[in-house]
Write an enzyme that holds these catalytic residues in place. Structure first.
Site, PDB file in Angstrom:
ATOM      1  N   TYR A 135       0.819  -1.211   0.000  1.00 25.84           N
ATOM      2  CA  TYR A 135       0.000   0.000   0.000  1.00 25.84           C
ATOM      3  C   TYR A 135       0.854   1.263   0.000  1.00 25.84           C
ATOM      4  O   TYR A 135       0.430   2.302  -0.485  1.00 25.84           O
ATOM      5  CB  TYR A 135      -0.914   0.035   1.228  1.00 25.84           C
ATOM      6  CG  TYR A 135      -2.225  -0.691   1.078  1.00 25.84           C
ATOM      7  CD1 TYR A 135      -2.277  -2.030   0.743  1.00 25.84           C
ATOM      8  CD2 TYR A 135      -3.427  -0.015   1.300  1.00 25.84           C
ATOM      9  CE1 TYR A 135      -3.485  -2.691   0.634  1.00 25.84           C
ATOM     10  CE2 TYR A 135      -4.644  -0.666   1.191  1.00 25.84           C
ATOM     11  CZ  TYR A 135      -4.663  -2.001   0.856  1.00 25.84           C
ATOM     12  OH  TYR A 135      -5.862  -2.644   0.750  1.00 25.84           O
ATOM     13  N   LYS A 180       3.082 -15.296   2.370  1.00 21.00           N
ATOM     14  CA  LYS A 180       3.238 -16.017   1.098  1.00 21.00           C
ATOM     15  C   LYS A 180       4.740 -16.283   0.949  1.00 21.00           C
ATOM     16  O   LYS A 180       5.386 -15.877  -0.030  1.00 21.00           O
ATOM     17  CB  LYS A 180       2.670 -15.171  -0.055  1.00 21.00           C
ATOM     18  CG  LYS A 180       2.640 -15.863  -1.405  1.00 21.00           C
ATOM     19  CD  LYS A 180       1.599 -16.970  -1.527  1.00 21.00           C
ATOM     20  CE  LYS A 180       1.727 -17.665  -2.881  1.00 21.00           C
ATOM     21  NZ  LYS A 180       0.855 -18.874  -2.984  1.00 21.00           N
ATOM     22  N   ASP A 213      -3.009 -18.204   0.415  1.00 23.87           N
ATOM     23  CA  ASP A 213      -4.002 -18.891  -0.423  1.00 23.87           C
ATOM     24  C   ASP A 213      -4.700 -19.994   0.376  1.00 23.87           C
ATOM     25  O   ASP A 213      -5.931 -20.162   0.317  1.00 23.87           O
ATOM     26  CB  ASP A 213      -3.388 -19.424  -1.735  1.00 23.87           C
ATOM     27  CG  ASP A 213      -2.086 -20.193  -1.533  1.00 23.87           C
ATOM     28  OD1 ASP A 213      -1.551 -20.203  -0.404  1.00 23.87           O
ATOM     29  OD2 ASP A 213      -1.601 -20.793  -2.515  1.00 23.87           O
ATOM     30  N   ASP A 237      -6.437  -7.008   4.181  1.00 29.55           N
ATOM     31  CA  ASP A 237      -7.558  -6.351   3.496  1.00 29.55           C
ATOM     32  C   ASP A 237      -8.449  -7.395   2.836  1.00 29.55           C
ATOM     33  O   ASP A 237      -9.669  -7.404   3.002  1.00 29.55           O
ATOM     34  CB  ASP A 237      -7.001  -5.377   2.449  1.00 29.55           C
ATOM     35  CG  ASP A 237      -8.113  -4.687   1.668  1.00 29.55           C
ATOM     36  OD1 ASP A 237      -9.058  -4.197   2.315  1.00 29.55           O
ATOM     37  OD2 ASP A 237      -8.033  -4.646   0.430  1.00 29.55           O
ATOM     38  N   ASP A 241     -12.466  -8.997   4.146  1.00 32.37           N
ATOM     39  CA  ASP A 241     -13.709  -8.957   3.352  1.00 32.37           C
ATOM     40  C   ASP A 241     -14.283 -10.370   3.253  1.00 32.37           C
ATOM     41  O   ASP A 241     -15.491 -10.587   3.381  1.00 32.37           O
ATOM     42  CB  ASP A 241     -13.459  -8.419   1.933  1.00 32.37           C
ATOM     43  CG  ASP A 241     -13.715  -6.919   1.816  1.00 32.37           C
ATOM     44  OD1 ASP A 241     -13.521  -6.217   2.841  1.00 32.37           O
ATOM     45  OD2 ASP A 241     -14.087  -6.455   0.729  1.00 32.37           O
TER      46      ASP A 241
HETATM   47  C1  IPM Z   1     -10.373  -1.168   4.040  1.00 32.83           C
HETATM   48  C2  IPM Z   1     -10.597  -0.547   2.689  1.00 32.83           C
HETATM   49  C3  IPM Z   1      -9.423   0.367   2.372  1.00 32.83           C
HETATM   50  C4  IPM Z   1      -8.175  -0.499   2.309  1.00 32.83           C
HETATM   51  C5  IPM Z   1      -9.563   1.224   1.104  1.00 32.83           C
HETATM   52  C6  IPM Z   1     -10.813   2.059   1.137  1.00 32.83           C
HETATM   53  C7  IPM Z   1      -8.349   2.067   0.858  1.00 32.83           C
HETATM   54  O1  IPM Z   1     -10.781  -1.528   1.719  1.00 32.83           O
HETATM   55  O2  IPM Z   1     -10.235  -0.427   5.025  1.00 32.83           O
HETATM   56  O3  IPM Z   1     -10.349  -2.403   4.131  1.00 32.83           O
HETATM   57  O4  IPM Z   1      -7.896  -1.114   1.260  1.00 32.83           O
HETATM   58  O5  IPM Z   1      -7.462  -0.564   3.309  1.00 32.83           O
HETATM   59 MG    MG Z   2     -10.903  -3.491   2.515  1.00 33.74          MG
END
Ligand code: IPM
Ligand code: MG
Length: 348
Positions: A135, A180, A213, A237, A241
């Site tokens: 990042y 990884k 993975d 990240d 999700d």
């Molecule tokens: C998160 C989001 C952020 C990230 C974005 C909005 C930059 O997806 O906080 O998980 O990738 O960290």
């Molecule tokens: Mg995110």
């Protein structure tokens, strides 16, 4: 308070309502200051994170963030993007440790795409490194190629693994480090530093390494086996999700981002959800659970934090649902109704 874009302002309003209710109940007095970030800041000032916002955050005990981004600002060739505001804020506050708990309400099992029996006993926390890695590495672009550097320094790995190991010591005594290392040099450094630090400082914690993975697969195959996971920025990240689907909706999950000093940053893990923005139907639970984390970590108000968590649980158990978690023909509540129900459920 950084409401940001899309549903950000709607859930931030829920958060401040909850803090006001907590204050009224327990005799505290919170002072709020609303500042610009993301697309809203680009529109007003040309920048996704104005200096005034950084200054105000630094003067605060804690920062609440709604969400940033939206189709209006997502031209890939634009000079600035809303997401740069969040990344710059994380860097400015040096909040390297992102805590993302994934707790399951059994009542929401039907909202999850996974089979109910897989969800039994799921209670895990992802500790995501938040201020390093790909990042923040150097970016390059020319006409025919582009690159993003993934760089980690030993001290960055040490401090996040130490943070995660302390949490593991308070929980099951097990830590799973995700990398990884079969491909990436940065992951091999991660693994070497982790092995040494754990042997030196946390010999009693059971350390497991898992390739990212495989971790993605095991998270949906046997999620209840995980407890504390520590991983680098981008893997965290992606995996969080994925893990949010265990809880039934992205709208349920909170996060806290902490550094060694200075204010903590609290935000639901969901995004700005442009598809439902302005309709007042967003799920406030992720924000309200983030407020509980704020009370706990930045203000050291454990009792109040617990009260907020209890209130969310009571209302979910009573069957109140926003649209994202409504199943079986339940009429969904809107953001304000759901928030009011949870505020009203605060223990006296
Ligand atoms: C998160 C989001 C952020 C990230 C974005 C909005 C930059 O997806 O906080 O998980 O990738 O960290
Ligand atoms: Mg995110």
């Amino acid at each position: 308070m950084l409401p940001g874009d899309g549903i950000g302002p709607e859930v931030t309003a829920a958060g401040t309502k909850m803090l006001a209710a907590v204050a009224a109940r327990s005799g505290h007095n919170f002072t709020f200051s609303a500042q610009l970030i993301g697309g809203a800041a680009i529109d007003a000032t040309g920048e996704p994170l104005p200096q005034d916002t950084i200054d105000s955050c630094r003067e605060s005990d804690a920062v609440i963030l709604g969400a940033v981004g939206g189709p209006r600002w997502s031209d890939p060739n634009a000079a600035t993007r809303p997401e740069q505001g969040i990344l710059a804020l994380r860097a400015a506050l040096q909040v390297f440790a992102n805590i993302r708990p994934v707790q399951i309400f059994p009542e929401l099992a039907d909202a999850s795409p996974l089979k109910n029996e897989l969800l039994e006993g799921v209670d895990l926390v992802v500790i995501r490194e938040l201020t390093g890695g790909i990042y923040f590495g150097e970016k390059n672009r020319d006409a025919h190629s582009a690159s993003d550097l993934c760089i980690y320094h030993d001290y960055e790995v040490e401090r996040i693994v130490r943070f995660a190991a302390r949490l593991a010591a308070e929980r099951s005594g097990k830590l799973c480090s995700v990398d990884k290392a079969n491909v990436l040099e940065s992951s091999r450094l991660w693994r070497d530093v982790t092995v040494k630090l754990m042997a030196d400082e946390f010999p009693d914690i059971e350390l497991e390494h898992m390739l990212v993975d495989a971790a993605a697969m095991h998270l949906i195959r046997r999620p209840a086996d995980f407890d504390v996971i520590v991983t680098e920025n981008m893997f965290g990240d992606i995996l969080t999700d994925e893990a949010s689907m265990l809880a039934g909706s992205m709208g349920m999950l909170p996060s806290a981002s902490l550094g060694d000093s200075g204010p903590g940053l609290y935000e639901p893990i969901h995004g700005s959800a442009p598809d439902i923005a302005g309709q007042g139907i967003a799920n406030p639970c992720g924000m309200l659970a983030s407020i509980a984390m704020l009370l706990r970590h930045s203000l050291k108000l454990e009792e109040e934090a617990h009260a907020v968590e209890q209130a969310i649980q009571t209302v979910i158990c009573d069957g109140a649902r926003t649209a994202d978690i409504a199943t079986g023909g339940v009429t969904p509540l809107n953001t304000e109704q759901m928030t009011d129900r949870i505020v009203a459920a605060l223990p006296a």
